[in-house]
Design an enzyme around this catalytic site. Structure first.
Site: not given
Length: 484
Positions: A249, A254, A261, A272, A335
Site C-alpha cells: 500500500k 492520507d 481525519k 501511510d 484496502r
C-alpha cells in the site's frame, strides 16, 4: 553518521584506537598477550575487579589514547541477540570522542557462523538517521577495523550490505514528507531501480483506467497528483518458475479524504505508504545480493485528498476483479488500493504466494501495540513460515482470525461489499476479510498489517526512532530460509 568497516586478517599488533573484545558472562579474558603488554594485561584484570559485571558492555580507559570495550555474551546466544548487542554498542559510541575501533574476531564464538557479521549488521542498522532536511548534519565518521579470522565471507558481506541498503531505502522513503514524496515523485524514484537490475513497469492513470482499476483510482481522484501502479520484477533464476509476489500500500499522504481525519497527528500520515516502501526495499535487497529466486513487487501509489473531485461516501465503484464496492468511509482507502493490486498481481504473475503489507488499521495497534504485526492468511504453511522468519530476525508477527462469519459485516445492500464495518468491532479482521475477496484463484496469501510497526516515536532495538524499515529483514529471511 558514516560507518566504515575494513577487515585485516593478519594484523597482530594494535597500537592505536579503541579495542573491542568479546567475553563470556563471567568476563573471562584469555590470549591478550598478542594485543597488550604485560602491564596493560594486569591493569585490565585489576580494573575488572571493580566493575559491575552484570552489564552487557563494560568500558574503561587503558591509557590516554586507548579505550577498551568488553562485550559479554550469554550461552546459546541467537543471531538477533547478537544484532541487538551491536546496536547497543553503537549507542555507547555517542559518548566516545574517538572514531577508530578495532574489533577482535578471534575471540568471537567460532561455532556461530557470521557472529561478527550479525554484530556489525545490528550496529549499522542502529546508526541510521534521517537528516536530509537539516542544515547542520552529523559529520562524524567511525572506522571499524576487524582483525582475526572469524569474519564473514565476501558473499556474506554482500548479503548483509544488501539488506542494510534495502532497509535504509525503505526508511528513507517513509521519512520523506508528503510534499516531496508524492505519487509522481515516488514513481520516478522507482524507475531508477532499473540500475540495480530490476525490471520496472509504471502504469499511470490512463493505463489504469483502461485496465479498470477503479478502486485504486477512486482513492487518488481528489488529488492533483497522479495515481500509479508500479511493478518491480527480479529474475534470479534461469527458469520460468512462478515468482514470489509482494504487494504494498503506497498512500503517500492520507488526509482521510472527505471522511477527514482529525488534525492532531495527521502529520504522521506521511508514513501511510510504508507497506509499499517495504516491498521496494525488499526488491532492492534481492537485486543487490543477486538472490536465487524469482520475485515481483507491486505497489499502488496514490494520495488521498479532499479535493473537488474527491471520492464521496456512498459512491459505488467497480474493481479490477469486476466486484463492486460501496464506499462508506473514504478513510478506509488502503484496502481499495490493495484490492486492485492483489487481483492484478494474481492474474498477471500467477505467483507461488502473495504477501501484502500495509499500514491498514489503527485497530491492529489496539490489539498488538508496537510489538507484533498482525498476520492474516488463507494458508497455514505460509503463516508458519512467516512466524518462524519473524522470530529469527525479531520482526514478529501474530496470526489473527479470518472466518466467513465476518463476511456479513462487510456485505452491502447496494453493492457486492462495503469498504468498512459500521456495526463495530473486528476492524483489522474485517479489513483483511475484505482483501481476501480479491484473491480469486486460491493463491496462498498473507496480509501483514504493519500500522504499529512501520514507525516508532521512541525507537527500537535496531532503530533510533522514526521509520523502522520493519518487514524488509523479515521477508528477506523468509526467502533465504525457505525459497532459495
Amino acid at each position: 553518521m558514516s560507518i566504515v568497516i575494513s577487515y585485516k586478517k593478519n594484523l597482530s599488533k594494535v597500537n592505536l584506537g579503541n579495542f573491542v573484545l568479546f567475553v563470556d558472562e563471567n568476563y573471562t579474558l584469555s590470549d591478550l598477550s598478542k594485543y597488550f603488554t604485560k602491564e596493560e594485561n594486569q591493569f585490565i584484570n585489576d580494573v575488572l575487579k571493580s566493575q559491575n559485571l552484570s552489564k552487557k558492555i563494560v568500558s574503561f580507559d587503558l591509557n590516554s589514547k586507548k579505550k577498551i570495550f568488553l562485550i559479554s555474551l550469554k550461552k546459546n546466544i541467537k543471531s538477533f541477540e547478537i544484532e541487538n548487542l551491536g546496536a547497543k554498542f553503537f549507542h555507547y559510541l555517542k559518548d566516545v570522542k574517538q572514531t577508530e575501533f578495532i574489533i577482535n574476531s578471534n575471540n568471537a564464538p567460532s561455532k556461530i557462523k557470521n557472529f561478527v557479521g550479525y554484530f556489525l549488521h545490528g550496529l549499522k542498522l542502529k546508526s541510521y538517521i534521517f537528516e536530509k532536511y537539516k542544515t547542520k548534519k552529523t559529520k562524524k565518521n567511525i572506522l571499524f577495523k576487524i582483525i582475526g579470522k572469524n569474519i564473514p565471507s565476501a558473499k556474506d558481506q554482500i548479503k548483509f550490505k544488501a539488506v542494510e541498503e534495502g532497509t535504509f531505502f525503505t526508511r528513507d522513503l517513509v521519512s520523506e514528507p508528503g510534499n516531496i514524496l508524492h505519487p509522481d515523485e515516488y514513481a520516478k524514484r522507482l524507475s531508477l531501480l532499473k540500475k540495480d537490475g530490476l525490471k520496472v513497469n509504471i502504469y499511470d492513470e490512463k493505463k489504469l483506467k483502461k485496465l479498470g482499476m477503479n478502486t485504486l483510482l477512486g482513492v487518488g481522484q481528489g488529488s492533483i497528483r497522479g495515481s500509479y501502479l508500479v511493478t518491480l520484477e527480479w529474475k534470479g533464476l534461469k527458469d520460468s518458475s512462478k515468482p514470489l509476489a509482494f504487494v504494498g500500500k503506497g498512500v503517500c499522504f492520507d488526509t482521510g479524504g472527505i471522511s477527514l481525519k482529525p488534525a492532531k497527528f495527521m502529520e504522521d500520515m506521511t508514513y501511510d505508504m510504508a507497506g509499499s516502501a517495504v516491498v521496494v526495499g525488499l526488491m532492492k535487497s534481492l537485486a543487490l545480493r543477486k538472490a536465487k529466486v524469482n520475485a515481483v513487487g507491486v505497489v499502488g501509489l496514490v494520495e488521498n485528498m479532499p479535493g473537488g473531485n474527491a471520492q464521496r461516501p456512498g459512491d459505488i465503484v467497480k474493481s479490477y476483479s469486476g466486484k463492486t464496492v460501496e464506499i462508506l468511509n473514504t478513510d478506509a482507502e488502503g484496502r481499495l488500493v490493495l484490492a486492485d493490486a492483489l487481483t492484478y498481481t494474481e492474474e498477471k504473475f500467477k505467483p507461488k504466494f502473495i504477501i501484502d503489507l500495509a499500514t491498514l488499521t489503527g485497530a491492529i495497534i489496539v490489539s498488538l501495540g508496537s510489538e507484533y504485526a498482525g498476520l492474516f492468511s488463507n494458508d497455514d504453511k505460509l503463516s508458519q513460515q512467516l512466524i518462524e522468519a519473524g522470530e529469527r530476525v525479531e520482526e514478529k508477527v501474530w496470526r489473527m482470525p479470518l472466518n466467513k462469519n465476518f463476511d456479513k459485516l462487510i456485505d452491502s445492500k447496494n453493492a457486492d461489499m462495503q469498504n468498512i464495518n459500521y456495526v463495530g468491532g473486528a476492524g483489522s479482521t474485517t479489513a483483511a476479510q475484505f482483501l481476501q475477496r480479491f484473491i480469486l484463484n486460491k493463491t496462498p496469501w498473507a496480509h501483514l498489517d504493519i500500522a504499529g510497526m512501520a514507525f516508532s516515536k521512541y525507537g527500537g532495538a535496531l532503530n533510533s526512532g522514526g521509520a523502522t524499515g520493519y518487514g524488509v529483514r523479515l521477508l528477506n529471511k523468509l526467502i533465504e530460509d525457505k525459497y532459495e
